[in-house]
Write a protein that holds these residues in place. Structure first.
Motif, PDB file in Angstrom:
ATOM      1  N   GLY A  70       0.822  -1.208   0.000  1.00 25.27           N
ATOM      2  CA  GLY A  70       0.000   0.000   0.000  1.00 25.27           C
ATOM      3  C   GLY A  70       0.855   1.257   0.000  1.00 25.27           C
ATOM      4  O   GLY A  70       0.597   2.201  -0.749  1.00 25.27           O
ATOM      5  N   ARG A  71       1.888   1.240   0.813  1.00 23.84           N
ATOM      6  CA  ARG A  71       2.779   2.406   0.867  1.00 23.84           C
ATOM      7  C   ARG A  71       3.461   2.628  -0.472  1.00 23.84           C
ATOM      8  O   ARG A  71       3.612   3.753  -0.942  1.00 23.84           O
ATOM      9  N   ALA A  72       3.886   1.524  -1.082  1.00 28.93           N
ATOM     10  CA  ALA A  72       4.565   1.660  -2.380  1.00 28.93           C
ATOM     11  C   ALA A  72       3.624   2.253  -3.423  1.00 28.93           C
ATOM     12  O   ALA A  72       4.066   2.878  -4.376  1.00 28.93           O
ATOM     13  N   ARG A  73       2.345   2.056  -3.229  1.00 26.46           N
ATOM     14  CA  ARG A  73       1.369   2.611  -4.171  1.00 26.46           C
ATOM     15  C   ARG A  73       0.920   4.006  -3.762  1.00 26.46           C
ATOM     16  O   ARG A  73       0.001   4.560  -4.356  1.00 26.46           O
ATOM     17  N   GLY A  74       1.527   4.498  -2.730  1.00 23.00           N
ATOM     18  CA  GLY A  74       1.259   5.881  -2.370  1.00 23.00           C
ATOM     19  C   GLY A  74       0.361   6.071  -1.170  1.00 23.00           C
ATOM     20  O   GLY A  74      -0.021   7.211  -0.868  1.00 23.00           O
ATOM     21  N   ALA A  75      -0.007   5.010  -0.490  1.00 26.38           N
ATOM     22  CA  ALA A  75      -0.878   5.158   0.681  1.00 26.38           C
ATOM     23  C   ALA A  75      -0.153   5.904   1.797  1.00 26.38           C
ATOM     24  O   ALA A  75       1.051   5.753   1.975  1.00 26.38           O
ATOM     25  N   LYS A  76      -0.917   6.702   2.527  1.00 20.88           N
ATOM     26  CA  LYS A  76      -0.378   7.356   3.716  1.00 20.88           C
ATOM     27  C   LYS A  76      -0.645   6.449   4.915  1.00 20.88           C
ATOM     28  O   LYS A  76      -1.743   5.894   5.051  1.00 20.88           O
ATOM     29  N   VAL A  77       0.345   6.300   5.761  1.00 14.79           N
ATOM     30  CA  VAL A  77       0.197   5.454   6.941  1.00 14.79           C
ATOM     31  C   VAL A  77       0.159   6.345   8.181  1.00 14.79           C
ATOM     32  O   VAL A  77       1.054   7.161   8.391  1.00 14.79           O
ATOM     33  N   ILE A  78      -0.903   6.169   8.963  1.00 17.25           N
ATOM     34  CA  ILE A  78      -1.081   6.923  10.199  1.00 17.25           C
ATOM     35  C   ILE A  78      -1.037   5.919  11.350  1.00 17.25           C
ATOM     36  O   ILE A  78      -1.777   4.937  11.327  1.00 17.25           O
ATOM     37  N   VAL A  79      -0.182   6.154  12.293  1.00 17.04           N
ATOM     38  CA  VAL A  79      -0.045   5.228  13.419  1.00 17.04           C
ATOM     39  C   VAL A  79      -0.250   5.986  14.719  1.00 17.04           C
ATOM     40  O   VAL A  79       0.424   6.993  14.967  1.00 17.04           O
ATOM     41  N   LEU A  80      -1.185   5.502  15.529  1.00 14.97           N
ATOM     42  CA  LEU A  80      -1.365   6.022  16.879  1.00 14.97           C
ATOM     43  C   LEU A  80      -0.740   5.023  17.835  1.00 14.97           C
ATOM     44  O   LEU A  80      -1.245   3.905  17.990  1.00 14.97           O
ATOM     45  N   ASP A  81       0.359   5.381  18.412  1.00 17.37           N
ATOM     46  CA  ASP A  81       1.034   4.483  19.339  1.00 17.37           C
ATOM     47  C   ASP A  81       1.899   5.328  20.254  1.00 17.37           C
ATOM     48  O   ASP A  81       2.756   6.083  19.770  1.00 17.37           O
ATOM     49  N   THR A  82       1.677   5.194  21.546  1.00 17.35           N
ATOM     50  CA  THR A  82       2.442   5.999  22.491  1.00 17.35           C
ATOM     51  C   THR A  82       3.932   5.700  22.389  1.00 17.35           C
ATOM     52  O   THR A  82       4.765   6.543  22.661  1.00 17.35           O
ATOM     53  N   ARG A  83       4.225   4.501  21.959  1.00 13.72           N
ATOM     54  CA  ARG A  83       5.615   4.034  21.862  1.00 13.72           C
ATOM     55  C   ARG A  83       6.052   4.063  20.397  1.00 13.72           C
ATOM     56  O   ARG A  83       5.250   3.814  19.487  1.00 13.72           O
ATOM     57  N   LEU A  84       7.323   4.347  20.163  1.00  7.47           N
ATOM     58  CA  LEU A  84       7.848   4.313  18.792  1.00  7.47           C
ATOM     59  C   LEU A  84       8.046   2.850  18.396  1.00  7.47           C
ATOM     60  O   LEU A  84       9.062   2.237  18.693  1.00  7.47           O
ATOM     61  N   SER A  85       7.040   2.313  17.735  1.00 12.92           N
ATOM     62  CA  SER A  85       7.082   0.908  17.327  1.00 12.92           C
ATOM     63  C   SER A  85       7.745   0.786  15.964  1.00 12.92           C
ATOM     64  O   SER A  85       8.020   1.776  15.291  1.00 12.92           O
TER      65      SER A  85
END
Lengths: 987, 296
Positions: free
Chosen positions: A258-273
Motif C-alpha cells: 500500500g505504501r509503495a502505491r502511495g498510501a499514507k500510513v497513520i499510526v497512533l502508538d504511544t511508543r515508537l514501534s
C-alpha cells in the motif's frame, strides 16, 4: 527492421507461430501441476523451488563449504504455529534421514505468499529443542514440587477418561474446562467439548483481543476487521501490535504494498514501534486518549460533510436511533444528519489535543488526510489501546465509526468484516450445542463480555463459585500470561479447587510445573489443523500437518498415528481428543462416541485422514476439481501444497440480494429487518459471526430491506451497521450505546501525584507469546525487556543511564528491571514488553527443562509473595552444541505477576495499563525481582467487579446474555435463561 | 499480441535456470550457464538505467523513472524495475490485461500503458542493447537478441501510428550531454561508458577487440579502467578505433526509421566526429582544444 538471422530455426517462424508454441508448451506443463518458468524468475517476481521439484530438491550444504556437497530434500508444506496468522511453511525434510533440516516460506500459501517473519524458520529450534517434552509425565511429588515420572499414553488416557466419565455421569459438566492459549485451529476443540455436552471452553481472549473485538462486533455483528491495506489510500493503525507482532507478516507485506502505491500510513502508538517508524504520521498520544482522537477525526468528516451520505442512509441503523433517542426530531435522514453533527460537535481538535497531548494542528492535518481517503480507508485496532484501558472497546468502535462515515466498508482499499475473508469448512461431525452454562467463564456480572472471563478464574474459584474436577490447558501458560499470576498459582496448587490439572503442551512452562499430567503435543510440523484468516479480500484454507508423516507417505509408507513419526512420544491433539473421547464413552452410551466415529467404517474410530479427507472433499468449494486436475484427491492435494484459495474479491457481501428460495412467509420489522420462515440453506463455510435472534414466531433473520430490495445485510439485530447499539442500550449501558469516549482508568485525572502510566501490551516481532524460551534463535535475538523511560523522566527520577535498575510499583507489588532511556516513549509514560522474564523454580528436577529461563526462588510470607532470582541463564551442555554458546544471562522480568485484574465492566477485557510509581532500585534489589500481595489483588478484583451491571439486574428478557452476540462455544438456547434465584441479586 | 512469446523472451534474459525451458520451446539452443553469465553479467547487463542514465550505471534517476512507471500503473515496482526481463514481463502482463478487459475504456487505458511502456522504457534503449548482445558471438543468445528485437519492432509497427508520432521518450529528451572535445580524460571516459552520452555500447568484448586493433595491451578490469589504460598507452590509435566504433554504431542506429533510432544515430555521429577530431589532434601532437588532449 532487419530480418533475424537465427542459427537454429526460431527466425524462420512467424512471431504468431512462436507465440502459439510457447503458449501450448506452458499450458501443457501447467496442466501437470508444474512450473513453466522455473528458478528465480523476474517473470514471477519471486524465487522459490518449483513445486514439481518438491519431491527431490537439491541444495548444497552450507556447512560443507567450500566443498560442494549436495543434499536431497523433500519439501513438505505446513503452517506456522507461532502466532495466529498461520503463514505457510515449507519443511525441508532430508530424504536420507527424514529429519527436518529447515523451514522456509511456502509460495503456494495465498496469505503469506512465501514470506515469513523470524518466528517461522525458528520452528526448527522448537522441533530440536533439547528441553522439549518428549513423553507423557505424571506428577510424582506434591503439586509444584517439580518431580515427575514417565508414564504411558494409555495410563494417562485411562486415568483422565475415568475422571471425565465420572463427572459427566454425575452431571458435573461444569467441572470440566479446557483453557486455550494459542488456538491455531478453527473450532476443533470447541466441537470436542460440545460432543461431551460441556460448556467448558475457555480462551485467553479477554487478556488479548476482546476489547478490540467488542467495538467491531457492536457495529457489524462480526468481531474482527479485515483491512485491505494493499489497496488503501490511507492506512490508519491504532497501535503497532498487529503490524509488528501478531499477524505481522501477512498484513505487513500488504501495508508495504500500500505504501509503495502511495498510501499514507497513520499510526497512533504511544511508543515508537516498528510500524510507527514507517508511518507518515506517528501520533504518540496520552495512553487511553485514542478514542478522543478518532472522534475528532469523525467530527471533522461530519462537519465538512465529507461523509458518504448515501452509504450511511442505506446502511446505518439511523432510523432506529432516531426513533429511540431523538423522537423530538422528524424521522428523516436530514434530521439525522443534524443530530449526528450535534452529537459529535464537542469532539473538537482542541478537545482531542487536551486529552491526548498532541497538537491540535497535527490532529487536524491527520483528519484532513483521513477525510480525503474516501472509500479507500483501511484501519485496524487490535490490542494495545483497546486492550489496555477502561472503555478500550470504544477505541475500535470509534475507529470503525470513521470507516462507516467514509463508506469504506468492504470496498477496495477499505475495511471488511473478517467473516467475508475467512472460510471455516464444515467438518464431518457437528455435535449439538451443550445444554449447560459455565458460570466460571460466563458469569452474570458480564452479560456483554466479548469472551470468557478467563483471567478471573482464580478469583471465582476463591469466591467459591465452583470447582474444577479436571482442568486442561492447551498450549497455554496461565500463570505466566495472565495478570495476577500468583493467584493462579494459589488455586492451581489447591487440589480442592482444581482436582486434576492436565497440561497439553509442546514445551515446559511456568504453569505446567503445577500440573498433575504433562502431555507432550506437537509443534507446527507435528500436528494437523486447518485454519483461515482475514489477510486480504479473499478466502483461503491452510493445512497444518506432521511433515515427516507426509514425507513418509509420499515414499509409500502408511502412517496411522502421528506418534509414529514425531520425536519421542509427542502426539497431536486431534488424535488425542478422539482417543480420549472413545475412552470416556467406550460403548457409546453417553452419546459422545458418535462424534468421533468413522463414517466410512461405522464402529471404528475416526482417523485424522478421514476427518480431513471428508472436509476437503465436501466443504471446500473448488478444491476437489483443482485436485482432480492433478490426479490427486483433495487431501493429497492439501498435503502437497498446504493451502488453497477458495475465492478472491468477496466485495460487499451485505449488498447481496437474498435469493428467492430463502424468502418465505416474510415478516418485516419496523426498520426493515426481514424474517423468513424458509430454512437456512446449508453452507460449507461455518465462519463465526453474530446470530441475530429469530422473531417471536421462529422466523430467522434473513436480511434487511433497503429501498425495496431484500439484501443480506449484517448479522446484527437491525441487519444494518449499528451506529446506535440497541444491545448496549437494553443491557444497562444506554450512555455508551453510541461510539464515544470513556476516560481510561489511567487518565491523567485518575493518577495520583507521582504516578506514571506503564504500557505492557507490546512485544517484539521476533517473540512468541510464551514459547520463545524454546527457540534459541529468537532467544538470542531478544531476551530481555528493559523499562522504556523518556530522558526527561529519567532525569527527574534520578536514573542516570541505560542499564540502571529501576523499581516499578503497581497496586499490588513491584518488579525490578533495567532502564532503557529513550525518546521512543512519551514523557510521563514507561513501557515494558511482555513475552520476557521466563522463569523456573529452583530445586525442580526438570533436567534441562527450561534451561533458557532464569532460576528463581519463590516464597510466600506474611506480606505476600516474593520472587528472587537465584541463577541467571547460563551456557550448558546438551544434545545441541549451541546451548554451550549462550552468551547472555539476563532474561528480563515477569511483570504480569505484579498486575491486578482490571476487567472492563462491558467488554470484560482486562485493561492492561497500570498506574505505577517508578524509582531507582534500592540496594537489595536485583533484576527480575518481584513482590506481590495477593490479598491486595483480591481487593482490586472486588473494586472492579463492583462496577458491573449484572444480567440479573439489567437483562431485558431474563436471559444471561444477548443471544445474538458471538460466543466461541454456544450453549443451547435453554441454557441462556437466568435461574430464578439469580434474578434478584446477581452479586 | 504475442504475450507468451514476450514472457518467454523475458525468461531467457533473466537467469540461466529460467532460460532453459523457454529457449527450448523457441527452438533456440538453451544457453549454458557460463554463456548466460558471459552475456548478461560480464558484457551486457540488461538494465535500462545502464543505457539511459548519464553515468551508464545501475540505479539512479533512470531507474527511478522506470519505477515510477510501475507505480503509475498501481503496481509495486520489483527489486529491479528496469531489468529487461522485468520490463518484458510487465509488457506481457499488459498485453494479457488488455486482451482480457471487458470495458472498452479499460482496454484503451491498458493499451495506452502498453504503448507507453514500449516506447518510453523499451524501445528507447533496447535496440542498441540487443545489437550489442548480437555481436557477442554467443549463438543461442545472439538468436535471442535478434528475435527480441524483431518482436519489439513488430509490436512497434502494430501500434505504429501513435508511437511513431509520439514525442521522444523522456529519458532521451532529458539525456545528459553528448561527448565533447572539451572533455578532459575523466570526462571522456565517463561519456564513453555511458551509452546515452556516446551513442555507442562499449562492451568488454569490444574493448578486447579494440585493444588488438589499437595494438595496445588490454588490462583486465572494469571497462573504464581498461579504456583508460588503452588511451594512456596509445591515445591516437585508441581514439581512432573508438571513432570507428562510433561510426559503426551510427550506421546501425541510422538503419532505424523511428525517432528513437534517429536520436541515437545523431548521438553516435556526434561522438564519431569528436573522437575523430581528438584522434587527429593526438596523431599530430597538436595542442588540444580541450583538456583531453593534454591528458593524453
Amino acid at each position: 527492421m532487419s530480418p533475424p538471422t537465427s542459427p537454429n530455426g526460431a527466425g524462420s517462424d512467424s512471431l504468431e507461430v512462436l507465440n502459439a508454441r510457447v503458449s501450448a508448451a506452458r499450458a501443457e506443463v501447467e496442466a501437470r501441476g508444474e512450473t513453466f518458468y522455473q528458478g528465480a524468475s523476474r517473470v514471477h517476481l519471486a524465487a522459490f523451488p518449483p513445486k514439481e521439484r518438491w519431491d527431490d530438491w537439491v541444495e548444497l550444504s552450507s556447512r560443507a563449504w567450500p566443498a560442494r556437497q549436495p543434499g536431497h530434500y523433500m519439501l513438505v508444506p505446513t503452517t506456522c504455529f507461532n502466532c495466529e496468522s498461520a503463514c505457510g511453511l515449507l519443511a525441508y525434510v532430508d530424504r536420507e534421514t527424514l529429519a527436518v533440516r529447515k523451514f522456509e516460506g511456502n509460495p503456494e500459501h495465498p496469505g503469506s505468499r512465501g514470506r515469513n517473519c523470524a518466528k517461522g524458520p525458528s520452528t526448527l529450534n522448537q522441533v530440536t529443542d533439547p528441553d522439549r517434552i518428549l513423553y507423557p509425565l505424571k506428577r510424582a511429588g506434591a503439586r509444584g514440587e517439580g518431580r515427575w515420572e514417565r508414564i504411558t499414553w494409555d495410563e494417562a488416557l485411562d486415568a483422565i477418561a475415568a475422571r471425565l466419565r465420572a463427572a459427566l455421569s454425575e452431571e458435573r459438566h461444569n467441572e470440566i474446562m479446557v483453557h486455550i492459549g494459542r488456538p491455531g485451529e478453527d473450532g476443533y476443540t470447541e466441537r470436542v467439548l460440545a460432543s461431551w455436552g460441556v460448556d467448558g471452553h475457555n480462551s485467553h481472549t479477554n487478556v488479548c483481543s476482546s476489547g478490540g473485538r467488542a467495538g467491531f462486533q457492536f457495529w457489524t455483528g462480526i468481531d474482527r476487521p479485515s483491512p485491505d491495506h494493499a489497496n488503501a489510500k490511507v492506512i490508519y493503525l491504532i497501535s503497532s501490535h498487529l503490524e509488528a507482532g501478531h499477524y505481522f507478516n501477512p498484513h505487513a507485506q500488504r501495508i508495504t504494498e500500500g505504501r509503495a502505491r502511495g498510501a499514507k500510513v497513520i499510526v497512533l502508538d504511544t511508543r515508537l514501534s516498528n510500524t510507527a517508524t514507517h508511518a507518515d504520521y506517528w501520533l504518540s498520544p496520552q495512553p487511553g486518549s485514542e478514542a478522543a482522537i478518532n472522534l475528532a477525526v469523525a467530527n471533522h468528516i461530519i462537519r465538512t460533510r465529507r461523509y458518504h451520505r448515501d452509504f450511511i442512509r442505506r446502511w446505518w441503523n439511523w432510523q432506529e436511533y432516531m426513533a429511540n433517542c431523538r423522537p423530538d426530531l422528524p424521522p428523516t435522514f436530514e434530521a439525522f444528519e443534524e443530530a449526528l453533527a450535534e452529537c459529535y460537535a464537542e469532539y473538537t481538535f482542541e478537545f482531542a489535543a487536551a486529552e491526548s497531548g498532541i497538537d491540535a494542528g497535527v490532529i487536524a492535518e491527520v483528519a484532513e488526510v483521513v477525510a480525503g481517503a474516501g472509500t479507500r480507508f483501511s484501519c485496524h485496532s487490535w490490542r494495545s489501546a483497546a486492550a489496555s484501558n477502561l472503555g478500550g472497546w470504544q477505541v475500535s468502535r470509534t475507529l470503525f465509526f470513521i470507516a462507516g462515515l467514509l463508506g469504506a466498508v468492504a470496498t477496495e482499499g477499505g475495511t471488511f468484516p473478517n467473516a467475508y475473508n475467512k472460510f471455516v469448512p464444515r467438518p464431518i461431525h457437528v455435535p449439538p450445542h451443550p445444554k449447560v452454562w459455565q458460570e466460571l467463564a460466563w458469569p452474570m456480572e458480564y452479560p456483554l463480555s466479548q469472551n470468557e472471563m478467563s483471567f478471573l478464574l482464580p478469583h471465582f474459584l476463591k469466591d467459591g463459585r465452583g470447582r474444577l474436577d479436571t482442568y486442561f490447558i492447551r498450549v497455554y501458560n496461565p500463570v505466566w500470561t495472565n495478570p495476577d499470576g500468583l493467584s493462579w498459582m494459589e488455586v492451581l496448587s489447591d487440589e480442592d479447587k482444581v482436582g486434576c490439572f492436565v497440561a497439553l503442551t509442546p514445551t515446559w512452562n511456568e504453569s505446567a510445573y503445577f500440573a498433575d499430567y504433562v502431555l507432550p503435543m506437537g509443534h507446527a510440523s507435528e500436528r494437523h489443523d486447518t485454519h483461515s484468516y482475514e489477510q486480504y479480500d479473499g478466502q483461503w484454507v491452510g493445512f497444518r500437518q506432521p511433515v515427516v508423516r507426509a514425507a513418509r507417505e509420499r515414499m509409500g509408507e502408511r502412517v496411522t498415528d502421528s506418534r509414529q513419526v514425531n520425536p519421542g512420544e509427542v502426539w497431536e491433539e486431534n488424535e488425542w481428543w478422539i482417543e480420549l473421547s472413545w475412552r470416556i464413552d467406550p460403548d457409546g452410551s453417553l452419546g459422545i462416541r458418535q462424534y468421533h466415529e468413522s463414517r466410512a467404517r461405522p464402529g471404528e474410530k475416526l482417523t485424522v485422514d478421514e476427518y480431513y479427507a471428508w472436509m476437503f472433499e465436501n466443504s471446500v468449494p473448488g478444491l476437489p476439481e483443482r485436485a482432480a486436475a492433478e490426479d490427486l484427491t483433495p487431501l493429497e492435494w492439501m498435503r502437497r501444497y498446504g493451502a488453497f484459495e477458495i475465492s478472491r474479491g468477496q466485495g460487499a457481501v451485505f449488498e447481496a440480494e437474498v435469493p428467492a428460495d430463502e424468502l418465505d412467509d416474510l415478516r418485516v420489522g419496523p426498520f426493515g429487518r426481514v424474517y423468513s420462515a424458509a430454512q437456512k440453506p446449508s453452507d460449507p463455510n461455518i465462519v463465526p459471526m453474530g446470530a441475530p435472534a429469530p422473531d417471536e414466531e421462529g422466523r430467522r433473520a434473513v436480511g434487511v430491506e433497503v429501498e425495496g430490495t431484500i439484501r443480506r445485510g449484517f448479522p446484527t439485530p437491525s441487519g444494518r451497521l449499528e451506529f446506535w447499539s440497541s444491545t448496549l442500550a437494553a443491557w444497562g449501558w444506554p450512555e455508551h450505546a453510541l461510539p464515544g469516549y470513556i476516560r481510561s482508568h489511567v487518565h491523567p485525572a485518575a493518577l495520583e501525584p507521582g504516578q506514571m502510566v506503564l504500557l505492557s501490551t507490546f512485544r517484539l516481532p521476533t517473540q512468541i507469546h510464551t514459547r520463545s524460551a524454546n527457540s534459541k534463535w529468537l532467544d538470542e535475538l531478544s531476551h530481555t525487556n528493559p523499562v522504556w523511560i523518556h530522558p526527561t523522566d529519567a532525569a527527574r527520577l534520578g536514573i542516570d543511564r541505560t542499564g540502571e535498575l529501576v523499581r516499578v510499583e503497581t497496586e499490588i507489588g513491584y518488579f525490578v528491571a533495567r532502564a532503557w532511556i529513550t525518546e521512543g516513549i512519551r514523557p510521563g509514560v514507561v513501557a515494558c514488553s511482555h513475552h520476557m522474564g521466563r522463569w523456573k523454580l529452583a530445586g525442580g528436577s526438570g533436567g534441562g527443562a527450561g534451561a533458557m529461563m532464569a532460576t528463581v526462588d519463590l516464597s510466600r510470607g506474611d506480606n505476600g509473595w516474593e520472587m528472587r532470582r537465584v541463577a541467571p541463564v547460563v551456557p550448558y551442555s546438551s544434545s545441541d552444541p549451541d546451548t554451550a554458546r549462550i552468551w547472555w544471562s539476563d532474561t528480563g522480568v515477569h511483570q504480569n505477576l505484579t498486575f491486578p485484574v482490571h476487567p472492563d465492566p462491558i467488554s470484560g477485557m482486562h485493561c492492561w495499563h497500570q498506574a505505577v510509581r517508578v524509582s531507582p532500585a534500592t540496594s537489595g534489589d536485583a533484576a527480575g525481582d518481584i513482590a506481590v500481595d495477593t490479598a491486595k489483588a483480591r481487593e482490586v478484583y472486588r473494586r472492579w467487579l463492583a462496577e458491573t451491571r449484572p444480567a440479573g439486574q439489567v437483562s431485558p428478557d431474563a436471559t444471561r446474555r444477548p443471544s445474538w452476540l458471538m460466543r466461541p462455544l454456544r450453549p443451547a438456547p435453554e441454557a441462556f435463561g437466568i435461574p430464578a434465584e439469580q434474578t434478584i441479586s446477581a452479586r | 499480441m504475442s504475450s507468451e512469446l514476450v514472457r518467454a523472451l523475458a525468461a531467457i534474459c533473466d537467469a540461466p535456470a529460467a532460460a532453459q525451458a523457454a529457449a527450448g520451446v523457441l527452438g533456440l539452443r538453451p544457453p549454458e550457464a557460463a554463456e548466460h553469465t558471459e552475456v548478461f553479467v560480464m558484457n551486457c547487463p540488461p538494465y535500462a538505467a545502464v543505457h539511459l542514465g548519464g553515468e551508464g550505471g545501475l540505479g539512479g534517476e533512470a531507474a527511478d523513472r522506470v519505477a515510477g512507471f510501475w507505480r503509475a500503473l498501481g503496481l509495486v515496482p520489483p527489486a529491479e524495475p528496469d531489468h529487461l526481463s522485468s520490463l518484458l514481463a510487465l509488457y506481457a502482463e499488459l498485453c494479457d490485461a488488455a486482451h482480457g478487459a471487458r470495458r472498452p475504456a479499460v482496454k484503451a487505458a491498458v493499451d495506452r500503458a502498453r504503448q507507453v511502456l514500449l516506447w518510453e522504457h523499451l524501445w528507447s534503449w533496447a535496440p542498441g542493447y540487443l545489437g550489442a548482445v548480437r555481436e557477442l558471438a554467443t549463438p543461442s543468445l545472439a538468436a535471442w537478441a535478434v528475435l527480441t528485437r524483431r518482436l519489439l519492432a513488430a509490436e512497434l509497427m502494430q501500434s505504429a501510428g501513435p508511437a511513431y508520432q509520439a514525442p521522444l521518450p523522456l529519458a532521451l529528451r532529458q539525456a545528459a550531454g553528448c561527448l565533447s572535445t572539451d572533455d578532459d580524460l575523466d570526462g571522456l571516459l565517463d561519456a564513453l561508458v555511458a551509452p546515452v552520452r556516446s551513442g555507442i555500447v562499449l562492451t568488454r568484448h569490444r574493448l578486447t577487440i579494440g585493444s588488438r586493433a589499437a595494438e595496445v595491451g588490454h588490462r583486465i578490469g572494469e571497462r573504464r579502467f581498461a579504456l583508460r589504460a588503452m588511451l594512456e598507452q596509445s591515445p591516437a590509435a585508441t581514439l581512432r578505433w573508438l571513432a570507428g566504433e562510433a561510426g559503426r554504431w551510427y550506421r546501425r542506429h541510422a538503419a532505424g526509421e523511428d525517432a528513437c533510432s534517429r536520436w541515437w544515430a545523431q548521438r553516435a555521429r556526434t561522438t564519431h566526429g569528436a573522437l575523430a577530431e581528438l584522434a587527429a589532434q593526438a596523431a599530430d601532437g597538436a595542442p588540444a582544444r580541450g583538456s583531453v588532449g593534454s591528458g593524453l
